[in-house]
Design a protein around this motif. Structure first.
Motif, PDB file in Angstrom:
ATOM      1  N   THR A  97     -10.772  38.915   4.501  1.00  0.00           N
ATOM      2  CA  THR A  97     -10.299  39.847   5.528  1.00  0.00           C
ATOM      3  C   THR A  97     -10.685  39.437   6.944  1.00  0.00           C
ATOM      4  OG1 THR A  97     -12.285  41.204   5.251  1.00  0.00           O
ATOM      5  CG2 THR A  97     -10.345  41.787   3.917  1.00  0.00           C
ATOM      6  N   LEU A  98     -11.511  38.402   7.104  1.00  0.00           N
ATOM      7  CA  LEU A  98     -11.917  37.995   8.447  1.00  0.00           C
ATOM      8  C   LEU A  98     -10.802  37.233   9.148  1.00  0.00           C
ATOM      9  CD1 LEU A  98     -15.600  36.816   7.911  1.00  0.00           C
ATOM     10  CD2 LEU A  98     -14.768  39.038   8.685  1.00  0.00           C
ATOM     11  N   ASP A  99     -10.804  37.307  10.497  1.00  0.00           N
ATOM     12  CA  ASP A  99      -9.772  36.642  11.292  1.00  0.00           C
ATOM     13  C   ASP A  99     -10.157  35.198  11.599  1.00  0.00           C
ATOM     14  OD1 ASP A  99      -8.221  38.915  11.344  1.00  0.00           O
ATOM     15  OD2 ASP A  99      -9.226  39.674  13.147  1.00  0.00           O
ATOM     16  N   ARG A 100     -10.504  34.448  10.571  1.00  0.00           N
ATOM     17  CA  ARG A 100     -10.796  33.019  10.699  1.00  0.00           C
ATOM     18  C   ARG A 100     -10.593  32.373   9.336  1.00  0.00           C
ATOM     19  NH1 ARG A 100     -15.487  31.939   8.168  1.00  0.00           N
ATOM     20  NH2 ARG A 100     -17.072  33.577   7.987  1.00  0.00           N
ATOM     21  N   ALA A 101     -10.504  31.072   9.363  1.00  0.00           N
ATOM     22  CA  ALA A 101     -10.333  30.346   8.102  1.00  0.00           C
ATOM     23  C   ALA A 101     -11.642  30.358   7.317  1.00  0.00           C
ATOM     24  CB  ALA A 101      -9.900  28.918   8.382  1.00  0.00           C
ATOM     25  N   PRO A 102     -11.569  30.542   6.006  1.00  0.00           N
ATOM     26  CA  PRO A 102     -12.783  30.527   5.194  1.00  0.00           C
ATOM     27  C   PRO A 102     -13.404  29.132   5.158  1.00  0.00           C
ATOM     28  CG  PRO A 102     -10.845  30.601   3.800  1.00  0.00           C
ATOM     29  CD  PRO A 102     -10.361  30.791   5.196  1.00  0.00           C
ATOM     30  N   THR A 103     -14.712  29.091   4.976  1.00  0.00           N
ATOM     31  CA  THR A 103     -15.445  27.826   4.924  1.00  0.00           C
ATOM     32  C   THR A 103     -16.101  27.662   3.567  1.00  0.00           C
ATOM     33  OG1 THR A 103     -17.538  28.785   5.681  1.00  0.00           O
ATOM     34  CG2 THR A 103     -15.948  28.092   7.386  1.00  0.00           C
ATOM     35  N   ILE A 104     -16.683  26.497   3.347  1.00  0.00           N
ATOM     36  CA  ILE A 104     -17.384  26.239   2.094  1.00  0.00           C
ATOM     37  C   ILE A 104     -18.581  27.171   1.935  1.00  0.00           C
ATOM     38  CG2 ILE A 104     -18.882  24.426   3.038  1.00  0.00           C
ATOM     39  CD1 ILE A 104     -18.547  22.957   0.354  1.00  0.00           C
TER      40      ILE A 104
END
Length: 370
Positions: free
Chosen positions: A30-37
């Motif tokens: 739901t965050l407004d950024r790309a997910p990270t490892i």
């Protein structure tokens, strides 16, 4: 005690065990950024290293954990970034493919297999065609590895049989896997294909059909595969009481053009051979062209057998009897082996790896006339 986790970017379950008992669609982003490892690791309640192992297809991860991590990666749309991964793990996630081989189709098939493994593990491939006869061969290979900052290199024959090139890779501390018809190194560094089995099957097949006047187009002597195929073919014929006469042997270059030249020599001799075994399909195709030019019917007047089972084998008419060398599997196995070694401890990936060649009988081989 179960600990709640923040609602944004995390599942509502506190443990990986809870994820196993709940539908994976409950894990949303739901965050407004790309997910990270790091997000994947938090969601799965594992370390970043474990996530990396899963991404890199390491077999040393519990299957239950692997399933959870892969499901989370898919659910939140995580895409591994080569640059970010390189910074995080001090790696480039680049593999090199070094080759000096005139058989273009063989290289294409090897490359397809390597790319298949790379795509699954998030690696990229950089190719380096070379010329062993060049005085700059070793220095060019060294600069290639250094310039691209490669994590590992796959070396295709005949370059893989060059001990000086292997010394260069070792001096650079670059992991490598060599493809060859025989084992030339520690098991960790080798993927071996058994050419002897396929060549022996060709000899058995020709003997069973009743051929005695047999021509043979060998591969270039600088290729170890050429020696393996020749020795096995000649030895198996001898076990059937058939002697391959010296004048019925020509050395080709694994190219279509060399197949034409060698076939012209063989098919204008007396007695003319009733069968020709060409050491690869490209040269066998050259034999087809020469036979057609000389008015020799295939297979009525001449049986032809190749080696590799490249796409051309089924495109020729009549379709070519040949030996299937699974080149795509060779590339895939080499890449998988190399990626496991890069992504894990030195104790991993040290087992022997190999493939077996098998004969495929089609329309170009029949008993001799009369």
């Amino acid at each position: 005690m179960t600990q709640d986790v923040p609602r944004k970017g995390r599942p509502r379950r506190g443990r990986a065990a809870a994820l196993q008992t709940q539908p994976m669609e409950a894990v949303t982003w739901t965050l407004d950024r790309a997910p990270t490892i790091n997000d994947v690791a938090r969601l799965a309640h594992v370390s970043k290293k474990t996530v990396s192992r899963v991404i890199n297809q390491s077999p040393f991860v519990n299957e239950e954990t692997r399933t959870i991590i892969n499901a989370i990666i898919e659910q939140i749309g995580y895409v591994p970034s080569p640059q970010a991964r390189g910074l995080a793990f001090q790696r480039s996630f680049l593999l090199g493919l070094v080759y000096d081989n005139p058989n273009a189709q063989f290289i294409v098939n090897i490359q397809e297999g390597v790319l298949q493994a790379c795509r699954l593990a998030g690696f990229e491939l950089v190719v380096h065609p070379c010329d062993q006869k060049s005085p700059h061969f070793l220095n060019d290979a060294k600069q290639f590895v250094q310039r691209q900052n490669l994590d590992g290199v796959i070396v295709v024959p005949p370059a893989s049989e060059n001990p000086q090139l292997v010394d260069v890779l070792r001096d650079l501390g670059c992991r490598y896997v060599r493809l060859s018809a025989v084992s030339l190194d520690e098991a960790a560094n080798m993927v071996v294909y058994n050419d002897r089995q396929g060549a022996a099957e060709v000899a058995e097949h020709l003997a069973a059909l009743g051929h005695r006047d047999i021509g043979f187009i060998a591969g270039p002597s600088r290729h170890r595969s050429a020696h393996e195929r020749r020795e096995s073919f000649v030895g198996t014929l001898k076990s059937h009481g058939i002697t391959l006469r010296p004048e019925m042997v020509e050395e080709g270059a694994y190219t279509f053009e060399s197949g034409e030249v060698c076939a012209t020599r063989l098919l204008t001799r007396e007695p003319r051979p009733t069968a020709i075994f060409a050491s690869n399909d490209e040269m066998a195709a050259g034999v087809y062209k020469t036979a057609q030019r000389l008015g020799i019917s295939i297979p009525r007047d001449l049986t032809i057998i190749g080696f590799d089972d490249s796409p051309i084998a089924t495109r020729l008419w009549p379709s070519l009897t040949t030996v299937r060398l699974p080149a795509k599997d060779l590339g895939r196995l080499a890449a998988e082996k190399l990626i496991i070694r890069i992504s894990s401890d030195e104790t991993e990936g040290h087992t022997a790896t190999g493939v077996v060649s098998r004969m495929v009988v089609r329309e170009s081989s029949v008993p001799p006339r009369g």
